[in-house]
Design a protein around this motif. Structure first.
Motif, PDB file in Angstrom:
ATOM      1  N   ARG A 117       0.795  -1.279   0.088  1.00 48.50           N
ATOM      2  CA  ARG A 117      -0.117   0.003  -0.023  1.00 48.50           C
ATOM      3  C   ARG A 117       0.758   1.248   0.044  1.00 48.50           C
ATOM      4  O   ARG A 117       1.933   1.258   0.701  1.00 48.50           O
ATOM      5  CB  ARG A 117      -0.871   0.040   1.179  1.00 48.50           C
ATOM      6  N   GLY A 118       0.453   2.192  -0.379  1.00 49.60           N
ATOM      7  CA  GLY A 118       1.080   3.637  -0.780  1.00 49.60           C
ATOM      8  C   GLY A 118       1.933   3.603  -1.868  1.00 49.60           C
ATOM      9  O   GLY A 118       1.563   3.079  -2.935  1.00 49.60           O
ATOM     10  N   GLU A 119       2.923   4.562  -1.980  1.00 47.91           N
ATOM     11  CA  GLU A 119       3.888   4.587  -2.937  1.00 47.91           C
ATOM     12  C   GLU A 119       4.718   3.448  -2.874  1.00 47.91           C
ATOM     13  O   GLU A 119       5.545   3.017  -1.971  1.00 47.91           O
ATOM     14  CB  GLU A 119       4.578   5.990  -3.034  1.00 47.91           C
ATOM     15  N   VAL A 154       4.826   3.327  -8.460  1.00 48.12           N
ATOM     16  CA  VAL A 154       3.292   3.679  -8.557  1.00 48.12           C
ATOM     17  C   VAL A 154       2.731   3.640  -7.096  1.00 48.12           C
ATOM     18  O   VAL A 154       3.719   3.611  -6.110  1.00 48.12           O
ATOM     19  CB  VAL A 154       2.953   2.405  -9.152  1.00 48.12           C
ATOM     20  N   THR A 155       1.584   4.224  -7.190  1.00 48.07           N
ATOM     21  CA  THR A 155       0.871   4.565  -5.800  1.00 48.07           C
ATOM     22  C   THR A 155      -0.419   3.590  -5.911  1.00 48.07           C
ATOM     23  O   THR A 155      -1.279   3.631  -6.840  1.00 48.07           O
ATOM     24  CB  THR A 155       0.218   5.982  -5.996  1.00 48.07           C
ATOM     25  N   CYS A 179      -5.541   2.530  -7.605  1.00 51.20           N
ATOM     26  CA  CYS A 179      -4.100   2.927  -7.837  1.00 51.20           C
ATOM     27  C   CYS A 179      -3.924   3.713  -8.926  1.00 51.20           C
ATOM     28  O   CYS A 179      -4.828   4.235  -9.648  1.00 51.20           O
ATOM     29  CB  CYS A 179      -3.446   1.382  -8.431  1.00 51.20           C
ATOM     30  N   SER A 180      -2.673   3.985  -9.271  1.00 49.96           N
ATOM     31  CA  SER A 180      -2.434   5.311 -10.144  1.00 49.96           C
ATOM     32  C   SER A 180      -2.366   4.440 -11.427  1.00 49.96           C
ATOM     33  O   SER A 180      -2.069   3.328 -11.403  1.00 49.96           O
ATOM     34  CB  SER A 180      -1.159   5.903  -9.546  1.00 49.96           C
ATOM     35  N   SER A 181      -2.233   5.215 -12.409  1.00 44.88           N
ATOM     36  CA  SER A 181      -2.211   4.717 -13.657  1.00 44.88           C
ATOM     37  C   SER A 181      -0.474   4.099 -13.953  1.00 44.88           C
ATOM     38  O   SER A 181       0.411   4.739 -13.398  1.00 44.88           O
ATOM     39  CB  SER A 181      -2.216   5.970 -14.670  1.00 44.88           C
ATOM     40  N   GLY A 182      -0.452   3.002 -14.742  1.00 44.20           N
ATOM     41  CA  GLY A 182       0.845   2.346 -14.696  1.00 44.20           C
ATOM     42  C   GLY A 182       1.032   1.162 -13.728  1.00 44.20           C
ATOM     43  O   GLY A 182       2.099   0.627 -13.701  1.00 44.20           O
TER      44      GLY A 182
END
Length: 298
Positions: A117-119, A154-155, A179-182
């Motif tokens: 979880r997180g970055e 990624v996040t 989540c973030s893109s990617g």
């Protein structure tokens, strides 16, 4: 509330598709081209053939709008199978290693998930669409080449465990992820299995949201064939960006992409509209002047 106008091959807008399993995103775009009667169709955010769920297609001039929409944040529901590693990090690949899962508890799975979880730093799946020396990684892998991809940040803002099901020869874990893109969900499955020392791969994936578009606004290809439900570009722009209604003189300048001095726009992009409600362009402030980032008319 005004109804959506009938779609014509010259209309500009987007379609939110609920992609079926077993179909590539490219095939979905081809179907939309046929249904819409236009070649100018593009999509944002490729889904693997195994995956289902939200796929956004742009029609005509709205294909250019896709790159400006806030589509970086995505949500997925997925099932991870612990106890086996595959060549593709999902169920479509060949199993290359197995391990007993007798000692893997729900508490151990929960503790392992916490670390993702997180970055985080994530190495994409080798069969991703990332280009390596001009060729897609998956094409190189399928040609028998060894591919080494670099880790990227990624996040993962949410990684919830919904269910843990011990089964013959493994454990299935249902999860829900924001989540973030990617971010590669297959890589999350692979890495969770590696963290637990038993291997893991993805067996099901459904994208439930892309930006502000979720399954509630998505349509199956079958339903689109019966009724082509679409969102006009003006509605999408007005619902995504701050709106500025220009007067006739300003609209004439906007249509040709001229800067507008003395216009106090908020930070970021603003959707510019003509007096008749036509969506014209996206502008953003540059000191005392507003300048275009994209013009959609003319």
């Amino acid at each position: 509330m005004e109804s959506t106008p009938a779609f014509t091959p010259a209309s500009d807008g987007i379609v939110v598709v609920d992609k079926p399993a077993g179909m590539t995103s490219h095939t979905v775009v081809a179907r939309i081209r046929k249904l819409a009667g236009t070649r100018k169709v593009g999509h944002a955010g490729t889904l693997d053939p195994m995956a289902t769920g939200v796929l956004i297609a742009g029609l005509n001039r709205a294909t250019r709008l896709l790159g400006h929409l806030q589509l970086a944040d995505k949500s997925y529901d997925a099932t991870i199978r612990l106890g086996a590693t595959t060549t593709t990090d999902d169920a479509e690949g060949e199993i290359v290693a197995t391990a007993p899962v007798d000692g893997v508890t729900a508490e151990a799975i929960s503790a392992a998930v916490e670390g993702f979880r997180g970055e985080i730093s994530q190495v994409p799946s080798q069969v991703s669409a990332i280009k390596v020396d001009g060729r897609r990684a998956y094409a190189r892998v399928r040609a028998g080449e060894e591919v080494a991809l670099k880790a990227r940040a990624v996040t993962v803002s949410r990684y919830d465990i919904l269910d843990v099901r011990p089964e013959a020869g493994g454990i299935s874990v249902d999860v829900s992820v924001d989540c973030s893109s990617g971010t590669y969900i297959r890589a999350l499955a692979r890495d969770l299995g590696a963290e637990l020392g038993v291997g893991g791969h993805l067996t099901a994936l459904r994208r439930t949201r892309v930006g502000s578009f979720d399954l509630s606004s998505a349509h199956s290809l079958e339903s689109l064939a019966k009724s082509f439900d679409w969102l006009p570009i003006a509605d999408v722009a007005a619902g995504t960006f701050p709106r500025y209604d220009a007067d006739e003189a300003e609209a004439a300048a906007i249509r040709t992409g001229r800067p507008l001095p003395g216009l106090n726009l908020p930070p970021g992009q603003t959707a510019m509209f003509a007096p008749d409600g036509t969506f014209l362009a996206l502008y953003e402030p540059h000191g005392p002047v507003a300048k275009p980032t994209a013009v959609f008319v003319g």
